[in-house]
Design a protein around this motif. Structure first.
Motif, mmCIF file in Angstrom:
data_model
loop_
_atom_site.group_PDB
_atom_site.id
_atom_site.type_symbol
_atom_site.label_atom_id
_atom_site.label_comp_id
_atom_site.label_asym_id
_atom_site.label_seq_id
_atom_site.Cartn_x
_atom_site.Cartn_y
_atom_site.Cartn_z
ATOM 1 N N LYS A 174 24.317 68.842 10.263
ATOM 2 C CA LYS A 174 24.189 68.056 9.032
ATOM 3 C C LYS A 174 24.794 68.802 7.855
ATOM 4 N N THR A 187 27.011 56.243 8.010
ATOM 5 C CA THR A 187 26.381 55.391 7.010
ATOM 6 C C THR A 187 26.176 56.230 5.752
ATOM 7 N N HIS A 188 25.926 55.564 4.649
ATOM 8 C CA HIS A 188 25.622 56.293 3.423
ATOM 9 C C HIS A 188 24.362 57.130 3.609
ATOM 10 N N LYS A 189 23.433 56.614 4.427
ATOM 11 C CA LYS A 189 22.192 57.340 4.703
ATOM 12 C C LYS A 189 22.487 58.640 5.446
ATOM 13 N N ASP A 190 23.408 58.619 6.411
ATOM 14 C CA ASP A 190 23.785 59.835 7.137
ATOM 15 C C ASP A 190 24.283 60.907 6.177
ATOM 16 N N HIS A 227 23.815 61.073 2.896
ATOM 17 C CA HIS A 227 22.746 61.456 1.974
ATOM 18 C C HIS A 227 21.796 62.475 2.622
ATOM 19 N N GLU A 228 21.371 62.189 3.854
ATOM 20 C CA GLU A 228 20.466 63.103 4.551
ATOM 21 C C GLU A 228 21.132 64.453 4.811
#
Length: 75
Positions: free
Chosen positions: A17, A55-58, A60-61
């Motif tokens: 990440k 994704t935007h979530k990926d 962001h995390e």
């Protein structure tokens, strides 16, 4: 799963990440992917997260993990 195996998996996920966040931000700086709020109509060849399987979530995390690690090494 053994405890050490779970720890190893968590460490690897954290590292991936962190790397994702670094690479995505670098690609934005190079103009290879869109930036948030950027003019999306003038650069049709510039892709967004969905076009590269994220994704935007990926993202962001990944940035949260990277920033937390930078603030307190070894968390």
């Amino acid at each position: 799963m053994l405890d050490w195996t779970k720890q190893s998996v968590a460490i690897v996920r954290g590292c991936t990440k962190r790397r994702l966040a670094d690479e995505y931000d670098a690609a934005q700086e190079r103009g290879e992917v869109r930036t948030q709020g950027g003019n999306q109509t003038s650069k049709a060849e510039v892709c967004g997260p969905a076009e590269i399987g994220l994704t935007h979530k990926d993202i962001h995390e990944a940035r949260i993990v990277r920033d937390a690690e930078n603030a307190d090494q070894g968390i």
